[in-house]
Motif scaffolding. Sequence first.
Motif, mmCIF file in Angstrom:
data_model
loop_
_atom_site.group_PDB
_atom_site.id
_atom_site.type_symbol
_atom_site.label_atom_id
_atom_site.label_comp_id
_atom_site.label_asym_id
_atom_site.label_seq_id
_atom_site.Cartn_x
_atom_site.Cartn_y
_atom_site.Cartn_z
ATOM 1 N N ARG A 138 -108.963 -70.000 -0.645
ATOM 2 C CA ARG A 138 -110.419 -70.101 -0.705
ATOM 3 C C ARG A 138 -110.868 -70.947 -1.893
ATOM 4 N N MET A 139 -110.279 -70.701 -3.061
ATOM 5 C CA MET A 139 -110.687 -71.386 -4.287
ATOM 6 C C MET A 139 -109.483 -71.898 -5.073
ATOM 7 N N TRP A 140 -108.427 -72.238 -4.379
ATOM 8 C CA TRP A 140 -107.220 -72.723 -5.020
ATOM 9 C C TRP A 140 -106.375 -73.445 -3.986
ATOM 10 N N ALA A 141 -105.384 -74.156 -4.460
ATOM 11 C CA ALA A 141 -104.484 -74.878 -3.554
ATOM 12 C C ALA A 141 -103.130 -75.051 -4.231
ATOM 13 N N GLU A 142 -102.108 -75.231 -3.412
ATOM 14 C CA GLU A 142 -100.753 -75.416 -3.902
ATOM 15 C C GLU A 142 -100.337 -76.866 -3.710
ATOM 16 N N ARG A 143 -99.616 -77.382 -4.684
ATOM 17 C CA ARG A 143 -99.171 -78.777 -4.631
ATOM 18 C C ARG A 143 -97.661 -78.831 -4.867
ATOM 19 N N ARG A 144 -96.952 -79.510 -3.967
ATOM 20 C CA ARG A 144 -95.514 -79.731 -4.117
ATOM 21 C C ARG A 144 -95.283 -81.133 -4.660
ATOM 22 N N THR A 145 -94.302 -81.277 -5.536
ATOM 23 C CA THR A 145 -93.963 -82.571 -6.098
ATOM 24 C C THR A 145 -92.446 -82.698 -6.189
ATOM 25 N N THR A 146 -91.930 -83.870 -5.867
ATOM 26 C CA THR A 146 -90.501 -84.141 -5.995
ATOM 27 C C THR A 146 -90.300 -85.412 -6.814
ATOM 28 N N VAL A 147 -89.179 -85.459 -7.519
ATOM 29 C CA VAL A 147 -88.796 -86.647 -8.287
ATOM 30 C C VAL A 147 -87.440 -87.114 -7.776
ATOM 31 N N GLU A 203 -89.342 -92.213 -8.323
ATOM 32 C CA GLU A 203 -90.509 -92.043 -7.467
ATOM 33 C C GLU A 203 -90.935 -90.583 -7.544
ATOM 34 N N VAL A 204 -92.209 -90.353 -7.817
ATOM 35 C CA VAL A 204 -92.774 -89.011 -7.902
ATOM 36 C C VAL A 204 -93.673 -88.839 -6.692
ATOM 37 N N ARG A 205 -93.249 -87.989 -5.739
ATOM 38 C CA ARG A 205 -93.969 -87.795 -4.480
ATOM 39 C C ARG A 205 -94.664 -86.432 -4.505
ATOM 40 N N GLY A 256 -99.475 -85.754 7.696
ATOM 41 C CA GLY A 256 -100.388 -85.388 6.619
ATOM 42 C C GLY A 256 -100.153 -86.260 5.400
ATOM 43 N N ARG A 257 -101.035 -86.123 4.438
ATOM 44 C CA ARG A 257 -101.032 -86.994 3.261
ATOM 45 C C ARG A 257 -99.893 -86.664 2.293
ATOM 46 N N VAL A 258 -99.086 -87.668 1.973
ATOM 47 C CA VAL A 258 -98.072 -87.603 0.924
ATOM 48 C C VAL A 258 -98.294 -88.829 0.041
ATOM 49 N N TYR A 259 -98.450 -88.601 -1.253
ATOM 50 C CA TYR A 259 -98.787 -89.691 -2.170
ATOM 51 C C TYR A 259 -97.656 -89.865 -3.175
ATOM 52 N N ALA A 260 -97.420 -91.098 -3.622
ATOM 53 C CA ALA A 260 -96.312 -91.364 -4.547
ATOM 54 C C ALA A 260 -96.748 -92.294 -5.676
ATOM 55 N N ILE A 261 -96.211 -92.036 -6.863
ATOM 56 C CA ILE A 261 -96.334 -92.944 -7.993
ATOM 57 C C ILE A 261 -94.928 -93.242 -8.504
ATOM 58 N N HIS A 262 -94.799 -94.282 -9.286
ATOM 59 C CA HIS A 262 -93.495 -94.627 -9.850
ATOM 60 C C HIS A 262 -93.557 -94.511 -11.368
ATOM 61 N N ARG A 263 -92.526 -93.926 -11.938
ATOM 62 C CA ARG A 263 -92.429 -93.743 -13.372
ATOM 63 C C ARG A 263 -91.003 -94.075 -13.830
ATOM 64 N N ARG A 264 -90.900 -94.453 -15.115
ATOM 65 C CA ARG A 264 -89.591 -94.721 -15.707
ATOM 66 C C ARG A 264 -89.425 -93.846 -16.940
ATOM 67 N N ALA A 265 -88.232 -93.299 -17.120
ATOM 68 C CA ALA A 265 -87.951 -92.439 -18.269
ATOM 69 C C ALA A 265 -87.815 -93.293 -19.520
ATOM 70 N N HIS A 266 -88.775 -93.150 -20.434
ATOM 71 C CA HIS A 266 -88.794 -93.960 -21.647
ATOM 72 C C HIS A 266 -88.323 -93.152 -22.852
ATOM 73 N N LEU A 267 -88.325 -93.808 -24.009
ATOM 74 C CA LEU A 267 -87.800 -93.195 -25.229
ATOM 75 C C LEU A 267 -88.466 -91.862 -25.561
ATOM 76 N N ALA A 268 -89.799 -91.814 -25.478
ATOM 77 C CA ALA A 268 -90.518 -90.602 -25.873
ATOM 78 C C ALA A 268 -90.393 -89.475 -24.854
#
Length: 260
Positions: A98-107, A88-90, A20-32
């Motif tokens: 019916r009208m909602w969905a659950e999303r899991r995310t890991t860092v 990496e944020v997966r 099934g679909r697993v999507y990832a983006i990359h982020r870096r912890a910055h000053l703000a």
Amino acid sequence: MGSVKEAHPLDPMADEPAEGRVYAIHRRAHLADCAPSGRMRLDALARWMQDAAYADMEDAGLERVAVWVLRRHRVKVLHFPSFGDSCEVRTFCSGIGRMWAERRTTVTLASSTSKPLVESVALWVHLDPERRLPSLVTETERAVYAAAAGGRKVLARLRHPRPEGRTIDSQWRWRFRRTDADIADHVNNAAYWEPLEDELLGAEHELTQIDAELEFRTPAQPGPARILSAGQRRWIAATDGDELYASFALESITTAPRSG
């Protein structure tokens, strides 16, 4: 604040699917994004997860099919990302209703194959993009996300208690800034974590781990609010009347003496 334990454990989080679909983006912890100690703040982590959710839908070509509003968001930090960390944020769909969905995310650290630093689960309600009312999850969306969800069904009802009938330990004023509002013309989801962060940053010890669930009720607008505290519960409420914007359930908090 020490270590605390909520009397009613939160639901377990689904594991990443084998297919099934697993999507990832990359982020870096910055000053703000970081507290004075260098750890990432909870509101910054929430923004990463919000970004990942939208990027996933955009990549799948579904960003105009519906408007999704957040009903509930649990964030479990085992180890905070620190300033300069590349992560990496997966994310994947872990359940559909019916009208909602659950999303899991890991860092996780981008350079590591170790266990995630942060685990998260969020429940999103599906709105018609024109009428902005709850609408059925479309077959097109199910075709993209159903395999990852694996037939797991989820419910969207509110489950945090209201403060009525509880002994309030303390309460204080809060103000959402105009800069906290987003393109939906109400306070952004990530900004609701700021009152809790403000409380934790003012504590005697440094936060090292946390497992907390935030439940949204009524969209807040920029302006004054009240924070109510009772044990491991927090509520964000209007300054007058009984309107509630959101509530927290603090499952566990671990702290350590501040260095220096």
